[in-house]
Design a protein around this motif. Structure first.
Motif, mmCIF file in Angstrom:
data_model
loop_
_atom_site.group_PDB
_atom_site.id
_atom_site.type_symbol
_atom_site.label_atom_id
_atom_site.label_comp_id
_atom_site.label_asym_id
_atom_site.label_seq_id
_atom_site.Cartn_x
_atom_site.Cartn_y
_atom_site.Cartn_z
ATOM 1 N N THR A 257 38.528 28.695 65.180
ATOM 2 C CA THR A 257 38.662 29.665 64.154
ATOM 3 C C THR A 257 38.907 30.972 64.491
ATOM 4 O O THR A 257 38.138 31.389 65.661
ATOM 5 C CB THR A 257 37.723 29.686 63.015
ATOM 6 N N ILE A 258 40.067 31.462 64.400
ATOM 7 C CA ILE A 258 40.307 33.139 64.505
ATOM 8 C C ILE A 258 40.072 33.747 63.375
ATOM 9 O O ILE A 258 40.350 33.741 62.316
ATOM 10 C CB ILE A 258 41.692 33.302 65.252
ATOM 11 N N PHE B 133 47.600 30.773 74.158
ATOM 12 C CA PHE B 133 48.402 31.067 72.859
ATOM 13 C C PHE B 133 48.338 32.515 72.504
ATOM 14 O O PHE B 133 47.067 32.820 72.297
ATOM 15 C CB PHE B 133 47.989 30.045 72.040
ATOM 16 N N ASN B 134 49.394 33.236 72.236
ATOM 17 C CA ASN B 134 49.165 34.376 71.799
ATOM 18 C C ASN B 134 49.897 34.718 70.653
ATOM 19 O O ASN B 134 50.625 33.582 70.132
ATOM 20 C CB ASN B 134 49.887 35.610 72.746
ATOM 21 N N ASN B 135 49.613 35.873 69.772
ATOM 22 C CA ASN B 135 50.298 36.219 68.573
ATOM 23 C C ASN B 135 49.906 35.067 67.669
ATOM 24 O O ASN B 135 50.725 34.504 66.798
ATOM 25 C CB ASN B 135 51.797 36.376 68.633
ATOM 26 N N ILE B 136 48.898 34.637 67.423
ATOM 27 C CA ILE B 136 48.030 33.418 66.446
ATOM 28 C C ILE B 136 47.734 34.253 65.320
ATOM 29 O O ILE B 136 46.831 35.100 65.267
ATOM 30 C CB ILE B 136 47.046 32.616 67.097
ATOM 31 N N GLY C 33 46.102 37.190 67.412
ATOM 32 C CA GLY C 33 44.863 36.360 67.955
ATOM 33 C C GLY C 33 45.495 35.824 69.375
ATOM 34 O O GLY C 33 46.521 35.643 69.219
ATOM 35 N N THR C 34 44.537 35.488 69.920
ATOM 36 C CA THR C 34 44.692 34.493 71.318
ATOM 37 C C THR C 34 43.750 33.589 71.358
ATOM 38 O O THR C 34 42.560 33.783 71.038
ATOM 39 C CB THR C 34 44.422 35.589 72.558
ATOM 40 N N ILE C 35 44.249 32.496 71.731
ATOM 41 C CA ILE C 35 43.449 31.282 71.934
ATOM 42 C C ILE C 35 43.739 30.894 73.471
ATOM 43 O O ILE C 35 44.949 30.730 73.742
ATOM 44 C CB ILE C 35 43.716 30.183 71.150
ATOM 45 N N THR C 36 42.453 30.741 74.097
ATOM 46 C CA THR C 36 42.659 30.152 75.309
ATOM 47 C C THR C 36 41.983 28.772 75.520
ATOM 48 O O THR C 36 40.687 28.744 75.133
ATOM 49 C CB THR C 36 42.026 31.128 76.435
ATOM 50 N N ALA C 37 42.614 27.945 75.896
ATOM 51 C CA ALA C 37 41.956 26.600 76.000
ATOM 52 C C ALA C 37 41.658 25.928 77.498
ATOM 53 O O ALA C 37 42.588 26.280 78.359
ATOM 54 C CB ALA C 37 43.053 25.516 75.199
ATOM 55 N N THR D 139 40.129 34.889 70.320
ATOM 56 C CA THR D 139 39.789 36.449 70.186
ATOM 57 C C THR D 139 40.523 36.826 68.630
ATOM 58 O O THR D 139 41.279 35.731 68.361
ATOM 59 C CB THR D 139 40.505 37.244 71.256
ATOM 60 N N ALA D 140 39.948 37.666 68.140
ATOM 61 C CA ALA D 140 40.210 38.214 66.770
ATOM 62 C C ALA D 140 41.753 38.739 66.610
ATOM 63 O O ALA D 140 42.286 39.157 67.413
ATOM 64 C CB ALA D 140 39.454 39.115 66.034
ATOM 65 N N SER D 141 42.015 38.482 65.390
ATOM 66 C CA SER D 141 43.409 38.796 64.742
ATOM 67 C C SER D 141 43.049 40.223 64.162
ATOM 68 O O SER D 141 41.948 40.307 63.440
ATOM 69 C CB SER D 141 44.272 37.928 63.901
ATOM 70 N N SER D 142 44.169 40.736 64.057
ATOM 71 C CA SER D 142 44.051 42.156 63.296
ATOM 72 C C SER D 142 44.719 42.191 61.785
ATOM 73 O O SER D 142 45.676 41.251 61.714
ATOM 74 C CB SER D 142 44.338 43.383 64.057
#
Length: 161
Positions: free
Chosen positions: A72-73, A47-50, A19-23, A10-13
């Motif tokens: 890619t985020i 994984f959060n705060n990416i 950003g969040t990555i879910t594997a 998910t996108a970062s601001s």
């Protein structure tokens, strides 16, 4: 052969690493572990705060067999209120040289989007409230320009507003 892996980002601001990555790993020997740096593995697949940018998601199984996949985020898109306020700020503050270049006034370079967001309170104080004096140094902005900045700040003053 090791586990299979898929990942969703998910996108970062602009203002923080959000950003969040879910594997998702499947197959292999039980007890899958996940990593985004290939070193620090964890049981959680989230994984959060990416930060925005390119990353590699790794998964390994209990036997030590692993797989990786790039992900890619992307940054979220700029909002229309932000774009209108940014145009006013950059035209009046960055283009004039006060808040741009290698030594910007107050150390704030308004040609960088995130600096505008992070300094929205300062922008409001100087460009809208005239506190302690109006900026830009040429005097108060026209009401239409002040309205654009005010609308963005009232909406939350975020990059995505």
């Amino acid at each position: 052969t090791g586990p299979l892996i898929t990942a969703v980002a998910t996108a970062s601001s602009c203002t923080a690493n959000t950003g969040t990555i879910t594997a998702t790993g499947t197959g292999g020997t039980a007890s899958l572990a996940y990593s985004i740096d290939g070193v620090n593995y964890q049981a959680s697949n989230v994984f959060n705060n990416i930060s925005a940018g390119n990353h590699t998601v790794n998964v390994k199984d209990g036997a030590g067999c692993g797989k990786s996949t790039p992900i890619t985020i992307n940054e979220k898109a700029a909002g229309t209120l932000f774009l209108a306020a940014r145009s006013v700020i950059q035209t009046n503050c960055a283009v004039t040289g006060c808040h741009s270049g290698p030594t910007p006034t107050g150390g704030i370079n308004f040609s960088v989007d995130c600096n505008i967001v992070l300094n929205k309170d300062r922008v409001k104080a100087r460009a809208i409230d005239g506190n302690p004096s109006f900026m830009p140094p040429t005097g108060a902005l026209p009401q239409t320009d002040r309205d654009k900045i005010t609308a963005w700040i009232n909406a939350g003053g975020r990059f995505t507003d």
